[in-house]
Every structure is written in structure tokens, then in C-alpha cells.
Write an enzyme that holds these catalytic residues in place. Sequence first.
Site, PDB file in Angstrom:
ATOM      1  N   CYS A  70       0.804  -0.858   0.042  1.00  0.00           N
ATOM      2  CA  CYS A  70       0.075   0.037   0.171  1.00  0.00           C
ATOM      3  C   CYS A  70       0.841   1.247  -0.307  1.00  0.00           C
ATOM      4  CB  CYS A  70      -0.904  -0.033   0.934  1.00  0.00           C
ATOM      5  SG  CYS A  70      -1.835   1.571   1.007  1.00  0.00           S
TER       6      CYS A  70
ATOM      7  N   CYS B   4       0.527   4.591   7.455  1.00  0.00           N
ATOM      8  CA  CYS B   4      -0.100   4.736   8.406  1.00  0.00           C
ATOM      9  C   CYS B   4       0.779   3.922   9.210  1.00  0.00           C
ATOM     10  CB  CYS B   4      -1.677   3.807   8.809  1.00  0.00           C
ATOM     11  SG  CYS B   4      -2.681   4.232   6.676  1.00  0.00           S
TER      12      CYS B   4
ATOM     13  N   CYS C 221       0.271   0.000  10.778  1.00  0.00           N
ATOM     14  CA  CYS C 221      -0.499  -1.335   9.466  1.00  0.00           C
ATOM     15  C   CYS C 221       1.241  -1.860   8.613  1.00  0.00           C
ATOM     16  CB  CYS C 221      -1.168  -0.451   7.966  1.00  0.00           C
ATOM     17  SG  CYS C 221      -1.311  -1.750   6.831  1.00  0.00           S
TER      18      CYS C 221
ATOM     19  N   CYS D  19     -16.508  -8.772   4.738  1.00  0.00           N
ATOM     20  CA  CYS D  19     -16.164  -6.884   4.496  1.00  0.00           C
ATOM     21  C   CYS D  19     -15.109  -7.947   3.711  1.00  0.00           C
ATOM     22  CB  CYS D  19     -16.036  -6.880   6.332  1.00  0.00           C
ATOM     23  SG  CYS D  19     -16.955  -6.649   7.293  1.00  0.00           S
TER      24      CYS D  19
ATOM     25  N   CYS E  97     -19.606  -5.094   3.185  1.00  0.00           N
ATOM     26  CA  CYS E  97     -19.358  -4.363   3.540  1.00  0.00           C
ATOM     27  C   CYS E  97     -17.759  -4.163   2.635  1.00  0.00           C
ATOM     28  CB  CYS E  97     -18.681  -4.264   5.348  1.00  0.00           C
ATOM     29  SG  CYS E  97     -18.201  -2.610   5.669  1.00  0.00           S
TER      30      CYS E  97
ATOM     31  N   CYS F  84     -19.345   2.709   8.509  1.00  0.00           N
ATOM     32  CA  CYS F  84     -18.831   2.018   9.462  1.00  0.00           C
ATOM     33  C   CYS F  84     -17.294   2.692   9.698  1.00  0.00           C
ATOM     34  CB  CYS F  84     -18.041   0.405   9.154  1.00  0.00           C
ATOM     35  SG  CYS F  84     -17.276  -0.634  10.431  1.00  0.00           S
TER      36      CYS F  84
ATOM     37  N   ARG G 210     -18.475  -2.594  17.493  1.00  0.00           N
ATOM     38  CA  ARG G 210     -17.516  -3.744  17.557  1.00  0.00           C
ATOM     39  C   ARG G 210     -16.389  -4.017  18.236  1.00  0.00           C
ATOM     40  NH1 ARG G 210     -16.996  -3.459  10.946  1.00  0.00           N
ATOM     41  NH2 ARG G 210     -19.367  -4.753  11.836  1.00  0.00           N
TER      42      ARG G 210
HETATM   43  S1  SF4 Z   1      -4.358   0.892   6.662  1.00  0.00           S
HETATM   44 FE1  SF4 Z   1      -2.415  -0.075   5.557  1.00  0.00          FE
HETATM   45  S2  SF4 Z   1      -3.219  -0.679   3.730  1.00  0.00           S
HETATM   46 FE2  SF4 Z   1      -4.887   0.678   4.844  1.00  0.00          FE
HETATM   47  S3  SF4 Z   1      -4.514   2.908   3.868  1.00  0.00           S
HETATM   48 FE3  SF4 Z   1      -3.265   2.616   5.396  1.00  0.00          FE
HETATM   49  S4  SF4 Z   1      -1.149   1.539   5.084  1.00  0.00           S
HETATM   50 FE4  SF4 Z   1      -2.666   1.394   3.438  1.00  0.00          FE
END
Ligand code: SF4
Length: 337
Positions: A73, A77, A80, A117, A148, A208, A280
Site C-alpha cells: 500500500c 499508516c 499497518c 467485509c 461491507c 462503518c 464493534r
Molecule cells: S491502513 Fe494499511 S492498507 Fe489501509 S491505507 Fe493505511 S497502509 Fe494502506
Amino acid sequence: MQTQTVNIFRARKAAAPASPSGTARRWSVDEVVELFKLPFADLLYHAQQIHREHFDPNAVQLSTLLSVKSGGCSEDCGYCPQSAFHSAGVEDQAMLQLKTVVQAARAAQEKGADRFCMGAAWREPSDAELASVVEMVKAVRDLGMETCATLGMLREEHVAQLRAAGLDYYNHNLDTAPEFYGEIITTRDYQDRLDTLERVRRAGINICSGGIVGMGETLAQRAGLIAQLANLDPYPESVPINNLVKVEGTPLENTPDLDPLDFVRTVAVARITMPKARVRLSAGRQQMSDAVQALCFLAGANSMFYGDQLLTTGNPDIEHDRALLDKLGMYPVAENK
Ligand code: SF4
């Protein structure tokens, strides 16, 4: 003691008119902090009273999550393992085939899930990627399940296509309070998230949206997240509360643990400020004892992710969850319809 009694009364009175379809009630961060600081027993009692006004307290909604496209990705984040910025060892995996998704949905349904989901590790989908997800949504709906999707940011035309396919819920978390957000994510703004939620809401798709606690935020920032969610007009129908899963190779891998009772408090405050939302239990349950999860249900949680895996992190196995629900005399919402 006198002050605490007054606080509970004020909070209860204030929570009453809030509803996904009713008049918006705005919460200040200070008011939410006040809830967090209530004596534990008072907070849970208050949350449980509100919970019982709107829900069967022994019924829990079960959602199963499938990663239809993992890893690589372009967002950063900090929590993540799927971010290309981190080295958490999640392989960049191509999108799953439609038949694989349908098989997984059918298996989840047979095990008791009523919502499926589908998550993809994207900043936002391309037109072709969105078209594939639209086919998945239609096929899962044909099984009689609620659908979802969580696909990152959405443009207006993509929202319209998902709506036309019959998508029931769109997940897009706020993650944390605006004041702490820049410590966790730098590749997109808080406002980007709010804009996507607004597009989804305008299209008539249920929202959500929740966040993650235990990322090193202060109590005021935790309260700030809840206030942001509760002040969405209307507030989300579904509010996932995640406890950080510290994955090796991510910037947050060494974050100090959140006290489990502070997690329970977060669930209770979400219940009080968003009385009719499904609150949740999401990521982090595998690291939680049954006793803490039982307290979360008492605090007003009434939905959970069900299945051995979330997007890429672990989840309690289905047999364990079934046994836990049995021990607590709880049952899936679908069995109560
Ligand atoms: S949470 Fe992970 S998968 Fe989702 S946008 Fe952020 S880096 Fe990408």
C-alpha cells in the site's frame, strides 16, 4: 460523590436524543474526557443502561473480514503491516479471484457470520479495481449476506457504483483524533477521510468508521477520536474500536501497552455517545483475555469480527469465540431475527 452523580445524570440526559437518524447532538472533547474519568462501575452501569434501551444486550453481530488485495500500500499508516513504507513482511498480493471471494463468504456464512467485509490495501481504487470489487459485492449479496467494503478513499463515481451494486456498509476509519493524526499518517489528511465519509453518507450507504487506541495517544486524544465520530451527523451506524496490534517492522511495534481497562472504557464511552451504533470489537482481540472481552460486552460492544484472520493480523479462532459467547449466554444477531 456528589459531582460524579451529577456527571452521570448529565451524560445520560445528553446521550438520549442522539441517534443515527435523529437530531445531531454535539459532544465537546471535555465532555467526553469527563465520561472517561467516571468511576469504572458508574461508567459501565451507565453504558449498559443505554445499551439496553436500544439493543438486546445478549445479541452480537458477527462480521467476517477478507483481504481481497494485500500489501504494497502506498500509504504510510504507522500501525499497518501492509504499508510499502514498512518492512513487516506482508507480501504484495494480487487481487483475489471472484470465485475465491464467494467461497470465503459462503464459508463465513455457514459458520454464522451475517456480514462479509472485503478489504483492499489501496490509497484509492482505480476504475478497473473498483469494477472487480463491484462484482464481488453483487456476488456476496446474492448469498443473502450484508456486504461491507474498505478500499481507501473513494471518488464520487466510485461511491455511486458501489451504491448501485447494493453495498450495505463502507468502512473508512478516522483512526485517531485530528491532533494526533499527523504522528501516525502523513500521506493523506484527516479531511480526506472526512470527505470520503461524506460522499458515502450522501449516497445513502451505511457508514462503518472507528479508530485505533493504544497508539500512544493521550486520554484527551482518545476522547477526541470519540468526539469526532459522535459528532458526525449522523454518527456512524457501525463503530469499530481497535486495540493496536504491534506488528514487528512497523513504526509502532514498541508502543507501550494500553491498560485493558482503558480499552473497556473506550468501548463504554463509544456506547454512551453513539447509543444506536453497533460498537464493534475489532483488531486486538487475540491479545485480550476472555474476561476483558466480557467487560467490553458489558460496556456496550455488540459486534465483532469473527474468523481466524482479520486483514493480515490474527483473530481468535471461531471455536474459541463460539465457546466464549456460550459461556456468556450470548448469541449471534442472526439467530435472534
Ligand atoms: S491502513 Fe494499511 S492498507 Fe489501509 S491505507 Fe493505511 S497502509 Fe494502506
